[in-house]
Design a protein around this motif. Sequence first.
Motif, PDB file in Angstrom:
ATOM      1  N   TYR A  49       0.600  -1.062  -0.009  1.00 45.83           N
ATOM      2  CA  TYR A  49      -0.129   0.492   0.154  1.00 45.83           C
ATOM      3  C   TYR A  49       0.917   1.571  -0.143  1.00 45.83           C
ATOM      4  O   TYR A  49       2.322   1.244   0.640  1.00 45.83           O
ATOM      5  N   THR A 107       0.481   5.459   0.151  1.00 44.31           N
ATOM      6  CA  THR A 107      -0.553   7.320   0.940  1.00 44.31           C
ATOM      7  C   THR A 107      -0.221   8.045   0.596  1.00 44.31           C
ATOM      8  O   THR A 107       1.239   8.665   1.019  1.00 44.31           O
ATOM      9  N   SER A 140      -5.578   6.231  -1.010  1.00 44.20           N
ATOM     10  CA  SER A 140      -4.324   5.365  -0.740  1.00 44.20           C
ATOM     11  C   SER A 140      -4.516   4.060  -2.363  1.00 44.20           C
ATOM     12  O   SER A 140      -5.439   4.009  -3.076  1.00 44.20           O
TER      13      SER A 140
END
Length: 304
Positions: free
Chosen positions: A97, A99, A117
């Motif tokens: 991930y 961000t 995200s």
Amino acid sequence: MTDVTEQSAETGAAGGSFPELLRLDEIDKNLFRGSCHAGAPLRAFGGQVAAQALTSAGRTVGADRAVHSLHGYFIRPGDPRRPIVYEVERVRDGRSYTTRRVLAVQRGEAIFTLSASFKEPEAGAERQRSAPVVTPPDELPDPYVAWAASDPEGYAQSAAARTLQMRFVPAGSPGLPPELPGMPQQFVWLRSATPLPEDDALLHVCALTYLSDLTLASTTAMHLQSPRFRRQEPPRLTLASLDHAMWFHRPFRADEWLLFAQRSPSSSDGRGLAIGEFYDTRGTLVASAVQEALVRERRTPPEG
């Protein structure tokens, strides 16, 4: 806060295509600049601000990671006569991930903030809510045709038809799910009016972000437009997007028809909440959106 009072199809106007609407200049590392058209007089259209903020975030992320969610707050009205600067903060680059936070600034003041995200794709078991069965878009009238006939000068200046296409499913149409008490609903087909590049997934997601802000606020105020609430002089509504969130579930194309199924479960304290789901023509749920909007009635004071 992005005022959409008496929002017209001018919201789909300036630029003529989504690549132009979302074009940004990179003025430094993590710093971008763009321009937005009006959604209401002297108020930048919030959907374009959010879409440009997401574009700036995506420009700092590798192509192997797609955006899966965004959360934004409209803080001040944007001025369509001035450029907007987007400051990107690289919050985290993890294994799966990524961000990003984005601050949209005009005249040294924040007008919008976004968190987004991104993630690598992965396999897994799937399920989804079934799509409502509604009248297909090719069987519905084009609202821009009527607009062009009634106001050819305004239509020509807006160039809305070159940007997006819309088809409203009339209330009471066959196949519509029953409207629950206290939960007004509307169903709108949307797509880009021109083909978009196949290999630019970020552009399609940002185009849908723009489209998602066109009708959600009006869904929160549908109860004020029903006969039960009408008066001899109907109140003029002030609608403004307060915050906006989206989740992108599956791949899609924004230049193909998408059904935006919208419902508003609550309106109180001068605020209304709307939730929406995007389905493609095969019934695949591709994205969801939630928005809270300012909802106010502005009544003309009695004469004398």
